[in-house]
Design a protein around this motif. Structure first.
Motif, PDB file in Angstrom:
ATOM      1  N   ALA A  99       0.832  -1.206   0.000  1.00  0.00           N
ATOM      2  CA  ALA A  99       0.000   0.000   0.000  1.00  0.00           C
ATOM      3  C   ALA A  99       0.862   1.250   0.000  1.00  0.00           C
ATOM      4  O   ALA A  99       0.589   2.208  -0.731  1.00  0.00           O
ATOM      5  N   VAL A 100       1.923   1.257   0.792  1.00  0.00           N
ATOM      6  CA  VAL A 100       2.821   2.409   0.821  1.00  0.00           C
ATOM      7  C   VAL A 100       3.541   2.554  -0.512  1.00  0.00           C
ATOM      8  O   VAL A 100       3.732   3.667  -1.015  1.00  0.00           O
ATOM      9  N   CYS A 101       3.920   1.447  -1.122  1.00  0.00           N
ATOM     10  CA  CYS A 101       4.553   1.510  -2.452  1.00  0.00           C
ATOM     11  C   CYS A 101       3.587   2.089  -3.485  1.00  0.00           C
ATOM     12  O   CYS A 101       3.998   2.871  -4.352  1.00  0.00           O
ATOM     13  N   LEU A 102       2.320   1.728  -3.413  1.00  0.00           N
ATOM     14  CA  LEU A 102       1.323   2.310  -4.316  1.00  0.00           C
ATOM     15  C   LEU A 102       1.151   3.810  -4.070  1.00  0.00           C
ATOM     16  O   LEU A 102       0.961   4.583  -5.009  1.00  0.00           O
ATOM     17  N   LEU A 103       1.210   4.211  -2.803  1.00  0.00           N
ATOM     18  CA  LEU A 103       1.094   5.633  -2.491  1.00  0.00           C
ATOM     19  C   LEU A 103       2.240   6.425  -3.101  1.00  0.00           C
ATOM     20  O   LEU A 103       2.059   7.566  -3.527  1.00  0.00           O
ATOM     21  N   LEU A 104       3.407   5.832  -3.139  1.00  0.00           N
ATOM     22  CA  LEU A 104       4.567   6.528  -3.682  1.00  0.00           C
ATOM     23  C   LEU A 104       4.635   6.445  -5.201  1.00  0.00           C
ATOM     24  O   LEU A 104       4.975   7.410  -5.870  1.00  0.00           O
TER      25      LEU A 104
END
Length: 152
Positions: A99-104
Motif C-alpha cells: 500500500a505504501v509503495c502504491l502511495l509513492l
C-alpha cells in the motif's frame, strides 16, 4: 475476531489506518503530490487501492490477533509479545508495504502518463567491461585521505 479486547481493536485501527496516515503525511510534506492523484484516474485508483489494502491489512491483523488469544499464549508477557509479532508480520508484508509503495508510485506514474512521457528504462550493462566503465564514472575522482597503516 470477536474475542479481541478494546485495546486490541485500537491496534487493529492503527494497522488499518497506517496507509491513510502516510498519505496525509505525503500530502502535507509535498502538496503538489496530491494534484496528480486527484486529477487522474490512475493516481486516484492507486491511492484508493492502497486504502483498501490498508483495510485488508487491518482485517488480517485482527484475524491473526484473534488466533493468538488463548490462555496458554496470554500466560506470560514473552508469549504475548511473540503472538503480537506473529500477528503483525503477515499483514505488514502482504498489505501495508504494498500500500505504501502504491502511495509513492501512483502519483509519479500518473504524472508521467499525463505528460505523455514513457516510463524511464535503464539499460542494463551487457559485458563486464561496460560494468567496469560505469563504476569508474560513478566513483569519486579523488579518494579522501585515509589513515595509512604502518609496516608490521
Amino acid at each position: 475476531m470477536a474475542r479481541l479486547e478494546a485495546r486490541q481493536w485500537g491496534l487493529v485501527a492503527l494497522v488499518a489506518g497506517s496507509p491513510f496516515f502516510f498519505a496525509f503525511l505525503l500530502a502535507a510534506k509535498n502538496p503538489g503530490l496530491v494534484e496528480p492523484v486527484l486529477g487522474t484516474v490512475l493516481g486516484g485508483a492507486s491511492w484508493l487501492l492502497s486504502a483498501l489494502l490498508g483495510l485488508l491489512g487491518g482485517a488480517v491483523f485482527a484475524t491473526f490477533l484473534g488466533m493468538t488469544q488463548g490462555p496458554e499464549l496470554t500466560a506470560s508477557p514473552l508469549r504475548r509479545v511473540g503472538g503480537l509479532l506473529f500477528a503483525a508480520i503477515p499483514p505488514m508484508l502482504l498489505c501495508i508495504v504494498p500500500a505504501v509503495c502504491l502511495l509513492l508510485a501512483g502519483p509519479a506514474l500518473a504524472l508521467r502518463l499525463e505528460q505523455g512521457q514513457p516510463a524511464p528504462r535503464e539499460s542494463s550493462p551487457r559485458t563486464p567491461q561496460d560494468i567496469a566503465e560505469r563504476l569508474r564514472h560513478q566513483l569519486p575522482r579523488v579518494i579522501p585521505n585515509l589513515p595509512r597503516m604502518g609496516p608490521w
